[in-house]
Design a protein around this motif. Structure first.
Motif, PDB file in Angstrom:
ATOM      1  N   ARG A 121       0.861  -1.169   0.000  1.00  0.00           N
ATOM      2  CA  ARG A 121       0.000   0.000   0.000  1.00  0.00           C
ATOM      3  C   ARG A 121       0.910   1.235   0.000  1.00  0.00           C
ATOM      4  N   TYR A 122       1.042   1.803  -1.196  1.00  0.00           N
ATOM      5  CA  TYR A 122       2.065   2.805  -1.481  1.00  0.00           C
ATOM      6  C   TYR A 122       1.628   4.203  -1.051  1.00  0.00           C
ATOM      7  N   TYR A 123       2.612   5.018  -0.649  1.00  0.00           N
ATOM      8  CA  TYR A 123       2.297   6.386  -0.227  1.00  0.00           C
ATOM      9  C   TYR A 123       3.450   7.338  -0.537  1.00  0.00           C
ATOM     10  N   LYS A 370      12.698  -8.194  -9.679  1.00  0.00           N
ATOM     11  CA  LYS A 370      13.652  -7.141  -9.330  1.00  0.00           C
ATOM     12  C   LYS A 370      13.207  -5.777  -9.842  1.00  0.00           C
ATOM     13  N   LEU A 371      11.890  -5.638 -10.083  1.00  0.00           N
ATOM     14  CA  LEU A 371      11.361  -4.378 -10.591  1.00  0.00           C
ATOM     15  C   LEU A 371      10.023  -4.087  -9.933  1.00  0.00           C
ATOM     16  N   MET A 372       9.740  -2.799  -9.700  1.00  0.00           N
ATOM     17  CA  MET A 372       8.435  -2.361  -9.217  1.00  0.00           C
ATOM     18  C   MET A 372       8.104  -1.028  -9.882  1.00  0.00           C
ATOM     19  N   ILE A 373       6.973  -0.964 -10.583  1.00  0.00           N
ATOM     20  CA  ILE A 373       6.538   0.246 -11.272  1.00  0.00           C
ATOM     21  C   ILE A 373       5.445   0.915 -10.448  1.00  0.00           C
ATOM     22  N   LEU A 374       5.669   2.175 -10.067  1.00  0.00           N
ATOM     23  CA  LEU A 374       4.677   2.927  -9.309  1.00  0.00           C
ATOM     24  C   LEU A 374       3.746   3.632 -10.296  1.00  0.00           C
ATOM     25  N   ASP A 375       2.653   2.981 -10.630  1.00  0.00           N
ATOM     26  CA  ASP A 375       1.739   3.451 -11.677  1.00  0.00           C
ATOM     27  C   ASP A 375       0.563   4.153 -11.013  1.00  0.00           C
ATOM     28  N   TYR A 376       0.726   5.442 -10.698  1.00  0.00           N
ATOM     29  CA  TYR A 376      -0.142   6.058  -9.700  1.00  0.00           C
ATOM     30  C   TYR A 376      -1.038   7.187 -10.201  1.00  0.00           C
ATOM     31  N   ALA A 377      -1.348   7.265 -11.476  1.00  0.00           N
ATOM     32  CA  ALA A 377      -2.131   8.418 -11.953  1.00  0.00           C
ATOM     33  C   ALA A 377      -3.366   7.979 -12.731  1.00  0.00           C
ATOM     34  N   TYR A 378      -4.133   7.061 -12.176  1.00  0.00           N
ATOM     35  CA  TYR A 378      -5.253   6.504 -12.925  1.00  0.00           C
ATOM     36  C   TYR A 378      -6.445   7.446 -13.042  1.00  0.00           C
ATOM     37  N   GLU A 379      -6.511   8.498 -12.236  1.00  0.00           N
ATOM     38  CA  GLU A 379      -7.559   9.487 -12.491  1.00  0.00           C
ATOM     39  C   GLU A 379      -7.232  10.303 -13.740  1.00  0.00           C
ATOM     40  N   TYR A 380      -5.966  10.399 -14.090  1.00  0.00           N
ATOM     41  CA  TYR A 380      -5.592  11.045 -15.348  1.00  0.00           C
ATOM     42  C   TYR A 380      -5.977  10.137 -16.521  1.00  0.00           C
ATOM     43  N   ASN A 381      -5.728   8.846 -16.389  1.00  0.00           N
ATOM     44  CA  ASN A 381      -6.162   7.896 -17.420  1.00  0.00           C
ATOM     45  C   ASN A 381      -7.654   8.002 -17.675  1.00  0.00           C
ATOM     46  N   GLY A 382      -8.430   7.989 -16.593  1.00  0.00           N
ATOM     47  CA  GLY A 382      -9.872   7.856 -16.732  1.00  0.00           C
ATOM     48  C   GLY A 382     -10.642   9.148 -16.850  1.00  0.00           C
ATOM     49  N   ILE A 383     -10.094  10.260 -16.325  1.00  0.00           N
ATOM     50  CA  ILE A 383     -10.872  11.493 -16.265  1.00  0.00           C
ATOM     51  C   ILE A 383     -10.211  12.633 -17.037  1.00  0.00           C
ATOM     52  N   ALA A 384      -8.960  12.937 -16.710  1.00  0.00           N
ATOM     53  CA  ALA A 384      -8.311  14.112 -17.298  1.00  0.00           C
ATOM     54  C   ALA A 384      -7.882  13.879 -18.741  1.00  0.00           C
ATOM     55  N   TYR A 385      -7.125  12.799 -18.980  1.00  0.00           N
ATOM     56  CA  TYR A 385      -6.588  12.558 -20.313  1.00  0.00           C
ATOM     57  C   TYR A 385      -7.453  11.609 -21.145  1.00  0.00           C
ATOM     58  N   ASN A 398       3.912  -6.426 -19.267  1.00  0.00           N
ATOM     59  CA  ASN A 398       4.606  -7.676 -19.606  1.00  0.00           C
ATOM     60  C   ASN A 398       4.919  -8.506 -18.359  1.00  0.00           C
ATOM     61  N   ASN A 399       3.942  -8.503 -17.427  1.00  0.00           N
ATOM     62  CA  ASN A 399       4.027  -9.281 -16.181  1.00  0.00           C
ATOM     63  C   ASN A 399       5.037  -8.748 -15.171  1.00  0.00           C
ATOM     64  N   LYS A 400       5.580  -7.548 -15.390  1.00  0.00           N
ATOM     65  CA  LYS A 400       6.416  -6.920 -14.367  1.00  0.00           C
ATOM     66  C   LYS A 400       5.499  -6.378 -13.257  1.00  0.00           C
ATOM     67  N   PRO A 401       5.910  -6.427 -12.002  1.00  0.00           N
ATOM     68  CA  PRO A 401       5.057  -5.947 -10.909  1.00  0.00           C
ATOM     69  C   PRO A 401       4.825  -4.437 -10.990  1.00  0.00           C
ATOM     70  N   TRP A 402       3.609  -4.021 -10.704  1.00  0.00           N
ATOM     71  CA  TRP A 402       3.276  -2.594 -10.729  1.00  0.00           C
ATOM     72  C   TRP A 402       2.218  -2.293  -9.674  1.00  0.00           C
ATOM     73  N   VAL A 403       2.254  -1.063  -9.196  1.00  0.00           N
ATOM     74  CA  VAL A 403       1.330  -0.600  -8.162  1.00  0.00           C
ATOM     75  C   VAL A 403       0.315   0.345  -8.789  1.00  0.00           C
ATOM     76  N   ASN A 439      -0.394  -7.079 -10.820  1.00  0.00           N
ATOM     77  CA  ASN A 439      -0.470  -5.958  -9.891  1.00  0.00           C
ATOM     78  C   ASN A 439       0.132  -6.344  -8.551  1.00  0.00           C
ATOM     79  N   SER A 440       0.853  -5.388  -7.957  1.00  0.00           N
ATOM     80  CA  SER A 440       1.528  -5.675  -6.687  1.00  0.00           C
ATOM     81  C   SER A 440       1.132  -4.708  -5.586  1.00  0.00           C
ATOM     82  N   GLY A 441       0.075  -3.935  -5.815  1.00  0.00           N
ATOM     83  CA  GLY A 441      -0.324  -3.049  -4.735  1.00  0.00           C
ATOM     84  C   GLY A 441      -1.207  -1.910  -5.189  1.00  0.00           C
TER      85      GLY A 441
END
Length: 843
Positions: A121-123, A370-385, A398-403, A439-441
């Protein structure tokens, strides 16, 4: 007597120690959080039971023998369970602006088992270390970590002391202190220095005292996070180096990168990938870091944040693969167990660069674990952009872990924005998606905090549910926990805000007087009329809720919001009166707008966090040297306002946009007062001279807060709402109609008798964000053009009025009707532009 008191205190201390003596370290860590936020007595009503297992975090809460029993498999799970009970069963809340604790002697029954669907649970956001935390002391950081624990966040950014460790590396390599100073920036701009956006802007502020203080602070931060079994994300080498590294390694190529329109002197340099120097620096950094702070696991390195990709004669995918490999290998050489963490903002923001192929290339040589992507702007995906969810566009990376998560805030702006219905439902789509397997978080990455507290509370609750949140019930529960009750008017207010302020997302919410160095136009914060109704309803609850400090804080913030909305309206009216040569109205309207800002500021003097003085106190508290304190205060003022170097106007100017006591009266109000004075004198206002001078000032002007701020808030809001803003035209002006950027060609009938009297044709810009070009202005009489403009005029928020002076044949008449026709070129963009067409007649 004193001896007896001492003995009693000692016995109480021994007794409390005995209560906790059999607890595990995890249980003690959770208990200590409650002791700090509730006090010893209330904290003793909770009993924690740590149950170690590798499953998803789960807590069980129940009440037995008038004690709250909380079981969980991590300290943050235990604290989240306790906080759930506090909110749900006792109507209590802990927030940035204070707390409301309402624990009765007889504890209410509650039995609940909750499992978070997310391991991590990222912050926090890299930029928050500039917009919110750069000058925090341990006392403030301790409160923030407790806030994280209570809300169940276990995967926070921890970037303090990055430069202290890097300086050791640069010196080991042979760089001088002067060369290092030219590389760094002042504390508030360090996030962008770390991401390679800017260099060399105030690096001399990072003194030995600064570095030593940051190291001491980071030890406390990491020790506390370790106690709570959090997994902090630590800084790492991303490839950016001082330009003078070429003096020591002339054979190593440096690639210059640019960002934000900054001149070359401030631009950064990126070491070429797959060179011994890249790995050497990365390895040295990890070794120095872990020598000071102990072994880490997650390390953040961002090489391409908001940047164009380096030029190459080869396929760009090859270069990206080399960079990804170089970053990871440099981490691995220092710590074989290190996981590379990268922000995913660029994948949302720069779709012209980042697609499935380029993203996969960057990560192609990194093992999945050995990788973690902090993918944290989904309101931009869905609303703004509206550019599609990243996890679908990039096919789960490609199955790499992402938050997965939300950004919630840009620059720490205080404007109310964000779609609550989206936040309360959209994460559930992810949980049901086939891409959820990688997804990892879940989390949120605000660029600044201590704003929009209702939104942060909502989104943190989403981290602990697999079902959409019922907002009807949630708002009621939120009000009870935050204020102690939810009167009917309060419930109605939240529903109106849900449809307005918290039913729309504004990327950069600012009042007009906050943006563009002080604009006469309407800002970007939603000002639907229902918002004023909502806030009046909210304020009507003050008689019942006046004893709640959190209600008082929110009421003052809402009231100030109304006054600021109305102030921007009156500034616009003053400017238009000036354009109409109605100078008396201009002066009265401008005076009233300035008074509204003064009143808003005076209300906020009673707010616990929305304060310029508090911000400056943090900055000055960083050093014991007066001259150094002055430099830190200047830096703290700069990030709030002009952002960049003196006299350099960039897109980041006015970015932070805080509605704070002290900042309104000393900065925004005075800037608008200067602009009004320039209108009176018919002079061009030098806003940057004022802004740079303000940044160099010290202290905050004094103002007397209201004796009864809640009563004053009600009266001021009522007065502001009921005072009508006149139509922005003279009585003798003729409103022909409304224009809109969605229509390229428009024609309006006009009275025949007006035709020979037309002095000017005026176009006013009343709403929207896109610019339009007014051209093809034609007056038609009896079906034939009698005037056609020979020039074009740009119309936007900054240039809100365009005028055309027709030259028509003498004695022109229209027996069979007259009309005005216009052609408009404009990009409608995200917000349709609108305005009025007005005829100014000869007297």
């Amino acid at each position: 007597m004193m001896f007896r008191l001492h003995i009693i205190s000692l016995l109480l201390l021994v007794g409390s120690c005995n209560v906790y003596k059999d607890q595990s370290p995890e249980e003690l860590a959770a208990q200590d959080v409650l002791i700090r936020v509730l006090g010893e007595e209330d904290a003793s009503k909770f009993i924690f039971n740590y149950t170690e297992n590798d499953s998803l975090d789960t807590y069980v809460v129940k009440v037995e023998s008038n004690k709250v029993l909380v079981s969980g498999n991590s300290p943050t799970t235990l604290t989240r369970g306790a906080y759930d009970y506090l909110k749900s069963a006792t109507n209590s809340m802990i927030s940035w602006s204070g707390k409301y604790i309402n624990i009765p002697n007889e504890l209410p029954e509650m039995k609940k088992t909750i499992t978070s669907p997310y391991k991590n649970r990222y912050y926090l956001n890299v930029c928050a270390f500039g917009y919110s935390t750069p000058y925090w002391d341990w006392e403030r950081w301790e409160k923030e970590i407790d806030w994280m624990a209570l809300h169940g966040m276990n995967f926070p950014l921890a970037l303090v002391a990055n430069e202290a460790i890097a300086t050791r590396v640069w010196k080991k390599l042979g760089l001088t202190q002067d060369e290092i100073d030219k590389f760094y920036t002042a504390p508030s701009l360090l996030p962008w220095q770390r991401m390679g956006n800017i260099n060399g802007l105030g690096g001399e502020l990072l003194t030995e005292e600064w570095h030593n203080g940051q190291i001491e602070l980071q030890h406390k931060i990491l020790n506390r996070m370790k106690e709570l079994s959090m997994n902090p994300i630590l800084p790492a080498f991303a490839g950016f180096a001082p330009k003078d590294i070429s003096r020591l390694y002339p054979e190593n190529e440096l690639l210059q990168v640019s960002w934000g329109g900054f001149p070359e002197k401030y631009q950064a340099y990126l070491i070429s990938p797959k060179t011994p120097l890249f790995e050497k620096i990365g390895k040295l950094f990890i070794e120095e870091w872990e020598s000071e702070f102990g072994k880490g696991k997650y390390y953040l390195a961002d090489s391409f944040n908001e940047m164009d990709l380096p030029k190459t004669d080869r396929p760009v995918t090859e270069l990206l693969a080399e960079y990804g490999s170089s970053i990871y290998e440099s981490l691995k050489s220092g710590n074989p167990d290190a996981v590379w963490v990268v922000q995913g903002w660029m994948f949302t923001y720069q779709r012209n660069i980042w697609n499935k192929e380029t993203a996969n290339a960057l990560f192609s040589k990194i093992p999945d674990d050995k990788l973690m992507i902090l993918d944290y702007a989904y309101e931009y995906n869905g609303i703004a952009y509206k550019n599609g969810f990243n996890y679908e566009v990039f096919e789960g990376y490609n199955n790499k872990p992402w938050v997965y998560g939300f950004m919630l805030n840009s620059g720490g702006k205080t404007g109310h924005t964000g779609v609550h219905d989206y936040y309360a439902t959209n994460p559930i789509e992810l949980l049901r998606s086939p891409y959820n397997k990688s997804n990892s978080g879940f989390g949120f990455a605000p660029e600044g905090i201590e704003n929009n507290e209702v939104t942060f509370e909502l989104v943190s609750d989403m981290a602990w549910t697999t079902e959409a949140i019922d907002l009807d019930k949630w708002y009621t529960d939120y009000s009870k926990a935050r204020y102690g009750a939810c009167p009917t008017a309060m419930a109605e207010a939240w529903q109106l805000l849900r449809k307005t302020s918290y039913g729309t997302m504004t990327d950069h919410p600012r009042f007009g007087f906050q943006g563009d160095s002080g604009s006469w136009s309407t800002g970007t914060i939603n000002k639907d009329a229902r918002i004023f109704d909502a806030i009046e309803k909210f304020l009507s609850c003050s008689y019942e809720l006046k004893d709640s400090e959190l209600y008082k804080a929110d009421a003052l913030e809402f009231a100030a919001t109304v006054l600021c909305h109305k102030a921007e309206d009156w500034f616009g009216y003053a400017y238009n009166a000036h354009q109409n040569l109605d100078f008396e109205t201009r002066d009265k309207a401008g005076e009233w707008a300035l008074q509204l800002l003064t009143d808003a500021d005076r209300l906020l003097e009673n707010h616990p966090t929305l304060s310029l003085q508090r911000w400056i106190n943090f900055a000055r508290g960083t050093s014991s040297d007066i001259k150094q304190q002055d430099k830190y205060e200047e830096d703290a003022r700069r990030i709030l306002t002009v952002w960049g170097p003196p006299k350099l106007k960039l897109g980041v100017n006015d970015y932070a946009a805080r509605m704070w006591g002290g900042l309104i009266r000393d900065y925004y109000r005075e800037r608008m007062a200067g602009k009004l004075e320039s209108l009176r004198l018919n002079e061009t206002y030098d806003n940057r001279a004022f802004e740079d001078a303000w940044v160099r000032k010290k202290g905050v002007s004094k103002i007397d807060p209201f004796e009864d701020p809640l009563e004053s808030a009600r009266k001021l809001v009522k007065q502001a709402i009921e005072r009508p803003i006149p139509i922005i035209v003279k009585e003798d002006d003729i409103v022909v109609g409304d224009w809109s950027s969605k229509d390229n060609s428009m024609e309006w009938p006009i009275k025949r008798l007006y035709l020979p009297k037309i002095k000017e044709i005026k176009f006013t810009y009343t709403s929207g964000t896109s610019a339009v070009n007014i051209k093809g202005v034609t007056l038609i009489a009896d079906g034939k053009p009698v005037f056609k403009s020979s020039h074009e005029s740009l119309l936007n928020k900054e240039n809100s009025i365009a005028t055309f002076s027709p030259e028509m044949p003498e004695g022109v008449r229209a027996n069979n009707g007259a009309s005005l026709k216009v052609t408009i070129d404009g990009n409608q963009g995200d917000s349709q532009a609108k305005g009025k067409v007005i005829l100014i007649l000869e007297e």
